[in-house]
Scaffold this active site. Structure first.
Site, PDB file in Angstrom:
ATOM      1  CE  LYS A  54      17.138  -6.326  46.090  1.00  0.00           C
ATOM      2  NZ  LYS A  54      15.778  -6.531  46.611  1.00  0.00           N
ATOM      3  CB  SER A  73      14.301  -2.810  46.976  1.00  0.00           C
ATOM      4  OG  SER A  73      14.230  -4.222  47.107  1.00  0.00           O
ATOM      5  CB  SER A  99      11.600  -5.783  46.241  1.00  0.00           C
ATOM      6  OG  SER A  99      11.549  -4.620  47.018  1.00  0.00           O
TER       7      SER A  99
HETATM    8  N1  GLN Z   1       8.876  -1.280  48.700  1.00  0.00           N
HETATM    9  C1  GLN Z   1       8.632  -2.160  49.805  1.00  0.00           C
HETATM   10  C2  GLN Z   1       9.385  -1.673  51.027  1.00  0.00           C
HETATM   11  O1  GLN Z   1      10.014  -0.683  50.922  1.00  0.00           O
HETATM   12  C3  GLN Z   1       9.004  -3.559  49.455  1.00  0.00           C
HETATM   13  C4  GLN Z   1      10.455  -3.781  49.478  1.00  0.00           C
HETATM   14  C5  GLN Z   1      10.811  -5.192  49.189  1.00  0.00           C
HETATM   15  O2  GLN Z   1       9.988  -5.978  48.737  1.00  0.00           O
HETATM   16  N2  GLN Z   1      12.040  -5.531  49.496  1.00  0.00           N
HETATM   17  O3  GLN Z   1       9.346  -2.260  52.046  1.00  0.00           O
END
Ligand code: GLN
Length: 491
Positions: free
Chosen positions: A80, A155, A179
């Site tokens: 990532k 994400s 995420s």
């Molecule tokens: N979707 C969640 C957010 O937008 C989690 C994102 C993540 O775990 N990096 O904060």
């Protein structure tokens, strides 16, 4: 079938008997990326030369060390783009970091490289890992390999899509509020968020430092355990990384579910699940019982406040972490800026996307004088209550299971104009993040042809146990089939 769709253990065995070489595996991965990724968009950057060099090195090492080589030696992986890689541009999918070539490598990535794994490149994600669909990337969309008009989740959507499409057998992602688990569920692969503090965050571009954790995407639970044990463990470069020695998950991995008590939180299955998700989850529960598990209702009453608390705490931490982004050395710059203030305002205006700006504003507001007690302190108090809920629940059960996401993959664009609908995607993953406990998502079946994930969580630092239960669930439910697109692709 492509080697890349087979379990890592099979690839590792074939590398040792000379049935396949790392160079051949990597060429196969590069070929599949060339064939499929134009339409999929999982990778921001493919590091072809580096991958070939590392593969040749792995082949030499396998020839010398044979059975003694680490089990990941020669295995291609994807990373990532929030994890720093020395000499390879790392942007966190943000314009403000365009052109940033880190002078150092994240510990998790370095540990994979030291074990001989081959890095294929950097995967797309939501900008600074903020989002649930990967649509907040400043650079490109990533499509769900099961349905090209749908999101891969986020994400870490690029990492999940790469593994689901068989472009890489494993990938690293990060999980702050879901995420890793949510995109794993939406793409039909395994994702594992270790205990907070189990994997070093050194070299990870920080989003919310009290929540961020690095972990693997793989096709199977056994593969997740292999990546996990390679990247986990103390690191003097990250003071929040636990000094506890890592328990090897491999010896207990295949113990199965017989006699285990699995808690099902009443609050998670009561309402708000799509009917298809509900059906798949209920059918999965029956199969877990048939495999010898005992299901018990548990209650996590503070869960209903978890999402609200998360969306105060995570933006608050993000607003202070992102204050370092000045756009002075890389990013879009600010032609014509005279004062430092003009430079900062200009670079941030051009460099940050709308969701990141929203988080900075929310976080700055929640931390400001007069509001701190009303928002940030209260959110921290809720966090403690959520953690206590889990503590109590784990006193009576061996693990907790729940659906990973209330819905299957949604359509591209569907939630972009409605941030609250997007935030709802995390309602079932965020509580585990606030509690800091390890949690995996395992493919549970399909609803209308789209993958549904089942979440497995265990007490803090019982990561090996969490992986054992996840593997047991996977065996009881059957390993998920790769999407058609992955099966049709050559070779
Ligand atoms: N979707 C969640 C957010 O937008 C989690 C994102 C993540 O775990 N990096 O904060």
């Amino acid at each position: 079938m492509s080697w890349l769709l087979r379990p890592l253990a099979e690839q590792a065995a074939a590398l040792r008997t000379g049935q396949v070489t790392s160079t051949a595996l990597v060429e196969e991965a590069l070929g599949r990326i060339a064939q499929l990724d134009g339409a999929l968009g999982a990778f921001l950057r493919v590091t072809v030369d580096l991958a070939r060099r590392q593969a040749a090195e792995a082949d030499r090492r396998l020839a010398v060390e044979g059975e003694g080589a680490p089990d990941l030696c020669g295995i291609p992986v994807a990373i990532k783009d929030v994890l720093c890689t020395e000499g390879v541009e790392t942007t966190a999918a943000s314009r403000i970091l365009a052109g940033f070539v880190p002078p150092y490598t994240a510990t998790a990535v370095r540990r994979l490289a030291e074990a001989g794994a081959v890095s294929l490149g950097k995967c797309n994600c939501d900008e600074f890992a903020m989002g649930s669909s990967t649509e907040n990337s400043a650079y490109q969309l990533t499509r769900n390999p099961h349905a090209p008009d749908r999101v891969p989740g986020g994400s870490s959507g690029g990492s999940a899509a790469a593994v689901a499409a068989g472009l890489a057998p494993a990938a690293l992602g990060t999980d702050t509020g879901g995420s890793i688990r949510q995109p794993a569920a939406l793409c039909g692969v395994v994702g594992f968020k270790p205990t907070y503090g189990r994997v070093s965050r050194y070299g990870l571009i920080a989003f919310a430092s009290s929540l961020d954790q690095v972990g693997p995407f793989t096709r199977t639970g056994g593969d997740a355990a292999r990546i996990y044990r390679t990247i986990a463990g103390p690191d003097p470069r990250d003071a929040t990384c636990s000094p506890r020695p890592v328990e090897d998950p491999m010896p207990t991995l295949e113990l199965g579910l017989e006699g285990l008590r699995l808690g099902v939180p009443a609050e998670y299955v009561a309402s708000g699940l799509e009917p298809g998700v509900q059906r798949v989850f209920e059918a999965a529960c029956q199969r877990l019982v048939a495999a010898g598990a005992q299901l018990e209702p548990v209650s996590l009453p503070s869960t209903r406040y978890a999402l609200a608390a998360y969306y105060v705490i995570a933006p608050a931490e993000a607003s202070s972490n992102l204050a370092r982004m000045d756009g002075l050395r890389f990013g879009p710059g600010r032609p014509g800026a005279v004062t430092l203030r003009e430079q900062l305002e200009g670079a941030r205006h051009l460099g940050f996307g709308p969701e990141v700006r929203r988080r900075i504003m929310l976080g700055t507001y929640a931390l400001s004088r007069g509001y701190y007690d009303a928002y940030y302190r209260r959110a921290q108090q809720v966090r403690t209550l959520v953690a206590q809920d889990f503590h109590r629940a784990f006193a009576g059960v061996d693990a907790i299971i729940a659906p990973t996401s209330p819905t299957v993959a949604f359509r591209l664009g569907e939630r972009l104009s409605d941030p609250l609908a997007m935030y709802q995607s995390d309602v079932l993953t965020v509580p585990f993040s606030l509690a800091g406990v390890p949690a995996a998502s395992v493919p549970a079946g399909l609803a209308d042809g789209l993958p549904v994930g089942l979440q497995v969580a265990a007490p803090a630092f019982a990561d090996a146990h969490c992986l054992r239960v996840a593997r047991g669930v996977e065996r009881a439910l059957g390993v998920a089939e790769p999407p058609d697109l992955a099966r049709r692709a050559a070779p």
